[in-house]
Structure formats: structure tokens, C-alpha cells
Design a protein around this motif. Structure first.
Motif, mmCIF file in Angstrom:
data_model
loop_
_atom_site.group_PDB
_atom_site.id
_atom_site.type_symbol
_atom_site.label_atom_id
_atom_site.label_comp_id
_atom_site.label_asym_id
_atom_site.label_seq_id
_atom_site.Cartn_x
_atom_site.Cartn_y
_atom_site.Cartn_z
ATOM 1 N N TYR A 56 54.413 26.254 -60.592
ATOM 2 C CA TYR A 56 53.313 25.763 -59.956
ATOM 3 C C TYR A 56 52.128 25.247 -61.020
ATOM 4 C CZ TYR A 56 48.717 27.875 -58.519
ATOM 5 O OH TYR A 56 47.487 28.853 -57.866
ATOM 6 N N VAL A 57 52.128 25.985 -62.133
ATOM 7 C CA VAL A 57 50.895 25.159 -63.359
ATOM 8 C C VAL A 57 51.054 23.977 -63.794
ATOM 9 C CG1 VAL A 57 50.450 25.236 -65.350
ATOM 10 C CG2 VAL A 57 51.435 27.899 -65.179
ATOM 11 N N SER A 58 52.646 23.825 -63.417
ATOM 12 C CA SER A 58 52.658 21.542 -63.182
ATOM 13 C C SER A 58 52.144 21.013 -62.437
ATOM 14 C CB SER A 58 54.167 21.785 -63.735
ATOM 15 O OG SER A 58 54.710 20.298 -63.125
ATOM 16 N N ASN A 59 52.415 21.965 -61.143
ATOM 17 C CA ASN A 59 51.095 21.084 -59.830
ATOM 18 C C ASN A 59 50.209 21.194 -59.684
ATOM 19 O OD1 ASN A 59 53.924 20.365 -58.967
ATOM 20 N ND2 ASN A 59 54.725 22.373 -57.713
ATOM 21 N N LEU A 60 49.616 22.408 -60.521
ATOM 22 C CA LEU A 60 48.325 22.430 -60.720
ATOM 23 C C LEU A 60 47.925 21.703 -61.286
ATOM 24 C CD1 LEU A 60 45.817 24.291 -59.215
ATOM 25 C CD2 LEU A 60 46.533 25.577 -61.559
ATOM 26 N N PHE A 61 48.125 21.177 -62.102
ATOM 27 C CA PHE A 61 47.528 19.803 -62.909
ATOM 28 C C PHE A 61 48.466 18.607 -62.805
ATOM 29 C CE2 PHE A 61 46.338 24.337 -64.960
ATOM 30 C CZ PHE A 61 45.420 23.561 -65.402
ATOM 31 N N PRO A 62 47.844 18.150 -61.771
ATOM 32 C CA PRO A 62 48.856 16.331 -61.504
ATOM 33 C C PRO A 62 49.075 15.301 -62.633
ATOM 34 C CG PRO A 62 47.907 17.669 -59.758
ATOM 35 C CD PRO A 62 46.485 18.029 -60.684
ATOM 36 N N PHE A 63 47.716 15.931 -63.569
ATOM 37 C CA PHE A 63 47.455 14.194 -64.700
ATOM 38 C C PHE A 63 49.299 14.897 -65.610
ATOM 39 C CE2 PHE A 63 45.721 17.997 -66.633
ATOM 40 C CZ PHE A 63 46.270 18.259 -67.884
ATOM 41 N N THR A 64 49.398 16.057 -65.540
ATOM 42 C CA THR A 64 51.073 16.026 -66.695
ATOM 43 C C THR A 64 51.930 15.489 -65.512
ATOM 44 O OG1 THR A 64 51.892 18.235 -65.380
ATOM 45 C CG2 THR A 64 50.044 18.694 -67.247
ATOM 46 N N HIS A 65 52.160 15.145 -65.018
ATOM 47 C CA HIS A 65 53.165 14.517 -64.522
ATOM 48 C C HIS A 65 53.648 12.525 -65.287
ATOM 49 C CE1 HIS A 65 54.637 17.327 -61.749
ATOM 50 N NE2 HIS A 65 53.267 17.683 -61.071
ATOM 51 N N TRP A 66 52.256 12.438 -65.203
ATOM 52 C CA TRP A 66 51.765 11.082 -65.235
ATOM 53 C C TRP A 66 51.377 10.515 -67.013
ATOM 54 C CZ3 TRP A 66 46.685 9.404 -66.836
ATOM 55 C CH2 TRP A 66 46.059 9.924 -66.108
ATOM 56 N N LEU A 67 51.121 11.708 -67.739
ATOM 57 C CA LEU A 67 50.315 11.514 -68.615
ATOM 58 C C LEU A 67 51.411 11.099 -69.812
ATOM 59 C CD1 LEU A 67 48.074 11.225 -70.277
ATOM 60 C CD2 LEU A 67 48.478 14.218 -70.606
ATOM 61 N N ILE A 117 36.777 17.344 -63.690
ATOM 62 C CA ILE A 117 37.451 18.570 -63.155
ATOM 63 C C ILE A 117 37.692 17.949 -61.992
ATOM 64 C CG2 ILE A 117 36.739 20.162 -61.921
ATOM 65 C CD1 ILE A 117 34.704 20.765 -63.023
ATOM 66 N N TYR A 118 37.594 16.805 -61.470
ATOM 67 C CA TYR A 118 38.884 16.213 -60.335
ATOM 68 C C TYR A 118 39.621 15.856 -61.234
ATOM 69 C CZ TYR A 118 39.731 14.734 -55.810
ATOM 70 O OH TYR A 118 40.021 14.403 -54.406
ATOM 71 N N TRP A 119 40.023 15.350 -62.103
ATOM 72 C CA TRP A 119 41.210 14.239 -63.224
ATOM 73 C C TRP A 119 42.071 15.629 -63.383
ATOM 74 C CZ3 TRP A 119 42.531 15.428 -68.189
ATOM 75 C CH2 TRP A 119 43.365 14.703 -69.006
ATOM 76 N N LEU A 120 41.586 16.559 -63.671
ATOM 77 C CA LEU A 120 42.234 17.558 -64.032
ATOM 78 C C LEU A 120 43.107 18.433 -62.615
ATOM 79 C CD1 LEU A 120 40.306 19.836 -66.779
ATOM 80 C CD2 LEU A 120 42.139 18.412 -66.544
ATOM 81 N N PHE A 121 42.507 18.525 -61.443
ATOM 82 C CA PHE A 121 43.041 19.182 -60.580
ATOM 83 C C PHE A 121 43.493 18.229 -59.677
ATOM 84 C CE2 PHE A 121 40.527 22.394 -62.367
ATOM 85 C CZ PHE A 121 41.505 22.995 -62.689
ATOM 86 N N ALA A 122 43.053 16.500 -59.393
ATOM 87 C CA ALA A 122 43.642 16.193 -58.230
ATOM 88 C C ALA A 122 43.636 14.736 -59.067
ATOM 89 C CB ALA A 122 42.646 15.888 -57.239
ATOM 90 N N THR A 123 44.676 13.595 -58.116
ATOM 91 C CA THR A 123 44.639 12.612 -58.755
ATOM 92 C C THR A 123 44.082 10.984 -58.018
ATOM 93 O OG1 THR A 123 46.423 12.516 -56.555
ATOM 94 C CG2 THR A 123 47.464 13.618 -58.412
ATOM 95 N N SER A 124 42.826 10.862 -57.614
ATOM 96 C CA SER A 124 42.511 10.069 -56.773
ATOM 97 C C SER A 124 41.410 9.594 -58.184
ATOM 98 C CB SER A 124 41.296 10.665 -55.861
ATOM 99 O OG SER A 124 40.848 9.674 -54.861
ATOM 100 N N LYS A 125 41.459 8.341 -58.331
ATOM 101 C CA LYS A 125 40.857 8.201 -58.795
ATOM 102 C C LYS A 125 39.228 7.158 -58.605
ATOM 103 C CE LYS A 125 42.519 3.047 -57.576
ATOM 104 N NZ LYS A 125 42.431 3.387 -56.159
ATOM 105 N N ASP A 126 38.805 7.475 -57.363
ATOM 106 C CA ASP A 126 37.358 7.384 -57.092
ATOM 107 C C ASP A 126 36.625 8.069 -56.553
ATOM 108 O OD1 ASP A 126 38.909 4.796 -56.209
ATOM 109 O OD2 ASP A 126 40.285 5.668 -53.992
ATOM 110 N N ILE A 127 36.812 9.055 -57.498
ATOM 111 C CA ILE A 127 35.710 10.688 -56.564
ATOM 112 C C ILE A 127 34.722 9.753 -57.817
ATOM 113 C CG2 ILE A 127 37.425 11.907 -58.858
ATOM 114 C CD1 ILE A 127 35.229 12.802 -55.161
ATOM 115 N N THR A 128 33.066 9.900 -57.493
ATOM 116 C CA THR A 128 31.783 10.349 -58.374
ATOM 117 C C THR A 128 31.497 11.150 -57.788
ATOM 118 O OG1 THR A 128 31.834 8.638 -57.443
ATOM 119 C CG2 THR A 128 32.619 7.699 -59.185
ATOM 120 N N ILE A 129 30.526 12.077 -57.710
ATOM 121 C CA ILE A 129 29.198 12.602 -57.427
ATOM 122 C C ILE A 129 28.146 11.801 -57.405
ATOM 123 C CG2 ILE A 129 28.439 14.561 -57.521
ATOM 124 C CD1 ILE A 129 31.513 15.931 -58.240
ATOM 125 N N GLY A 130 27.040 11.943 -56.668
ATOM 126 C CA GLY A 130 25.583 11.607 -56.843
ATOM 127 C C GLY A 130 25.230 11.454 -55.240
#
Length: 130
Positions: A56-67, A117-130
Motif C-alpha cells: 500500500y505504501v509503495s503504491n501510495l508513492f509511485p515515484f518509488t517504483h522508478w526512482l 505534491i502531484y509528483w509525490l502521489f501521481a505519475t503525470s508529467k503534465d500537471i501544472t496549476i495556474g
């Protein structure tokens, strides 16, 4: 019709079935008794194992899979993309903050905190807030 009704003897009785009545009855059925569940059993059933918690923790933080497989070639591309997005999003966030009559610091926070925050919990490179 030639249908033989007495070819099976489920009840063990000597009586032949001749009118189409059921071969099973309350006296011939097996009884099944189930014990009442307890709160401890319920808690034990829903409590995850250590392996489940780790997954669960591993899936909660997807960057741990590819880091662990991240390489320098990706870093150069990510650096160029980060500078490009930052050059657009940071001034945009500051301008939106001024339009909303807020201090420009709020625009700076909104420009990078969402992406972080999106980098920590998701895998999309296309997120920006504006």
C-alpha cells in the motif's frame, strides 16, 4: 412415459415415489450450524498483513517504483522541461495572485506546490496549476 421415479433412493426409505413428491424433506436434510462471529475474528479478518501495508505504501508513492532506475539522460530532459515550465508558470501564478488581490507569494506557492505534491502521489508529467 416410461420415467422411472424409483431409480434413486436418497432418503433410504423403502417407500417408492410415485406421485412426483420431493425426495428431500426436513427429516432427510443435513443440518448446518454456524458459530456466531466475534469482534476479534472480524478485526483479524480486516487487519492487513505487513506485506499488504508495504504494498500500500509503495503504491501510495509511485515515484518509488522508478526512482531506482532513474538515469542521467532523463535528468537532462527533466531539467530542461522544469526550467521551461517554471519560466511560464511562476510569472503566471504571481499574476493570478495579483488579480485576486493576494500577495504574490501565494502565486509562487501555487506555482510549485501543486506540482511537487502531484509528483509525490501521481505519475503525470503534465500537471501544472495556474
Amino acid at each position: 412415459l416410461g420415467i422411472k421415479l424409483d431409480y434413486r433412493n436418497e432418503t433410504g426409505s423403502e417407500k417408492k415415489i410415485s406421485r412426483g413428491e420431493s425426495v428431500f424433506s426436513v427429516s432427510s436434510a443435513d443440518t448446518y450450524l454456524e458459530e456466531e462471529p466475534t469482534a476479534a475474528e472480524w478485526i483479524r479478518d480486516i487487519t492487513p498483513s505487513g506485506r499488504d501495508v508495504l504494498r500500500y505504501v509503495s503504491n501510495l508513492f509511485p515515484f518509488t517504483h522508478w526512482l531506482g532506475r532513474y538515469n542521467a539522460q532523463w535528468f537532462v530532459g527533466d531539467l530542461v522541461a522544469g526550467i521551461t515550465v517554471g519560466a511560464v508558470v511562476v510569472p503566471q501564478g504571481m499574476a493570478y495572485a495579483q488579480l485576486a488581490a493576494l500577495p504574490v507569494q501565494f502565486g509562487l506557492y501555487s506555482s510549485f506546490m501543486g506540482v511537487l505534491i502531484y509528483w509525490l502521489f501521481a505519475t503525470s508529467k503534465d500537471i501544472t496549476i495556474g
